[in-house]
Design a protein around this motif. Sequence first.
Motif: not given
Length: 94
Positions: A24-30
């Motif tokens: 949720l914090k580190e991936s673009d999709k998240g």
Amino acid sequence: MHDFHCKKAYDMKSRILAERVKYLKESDKGVRHMCRIMEEFAKEERKEEREKRTIEMAAKLLESGDMTEERIKELFKLTERQMKAIKERVAVLA
């Protein structure tokens, strides 16, 4: 409780929670997913605030006697539940 105070996923002890936080914090999709959730939350907050202001204005008009219940309900497009809340508020203030 330790994990809820961590800002980075790698500092967390629970791997399941750490994986979700990392997504949720580190991936673009998240991040896009969280942005949509926060936008919906903000939209709901704005809607609730508008409804609160509408009820306050309608209550003031009803209390002043400048408009009938039916006219206020029609003008502000109020539901029965909202009109009941307004009448209860006016009764408490009286």
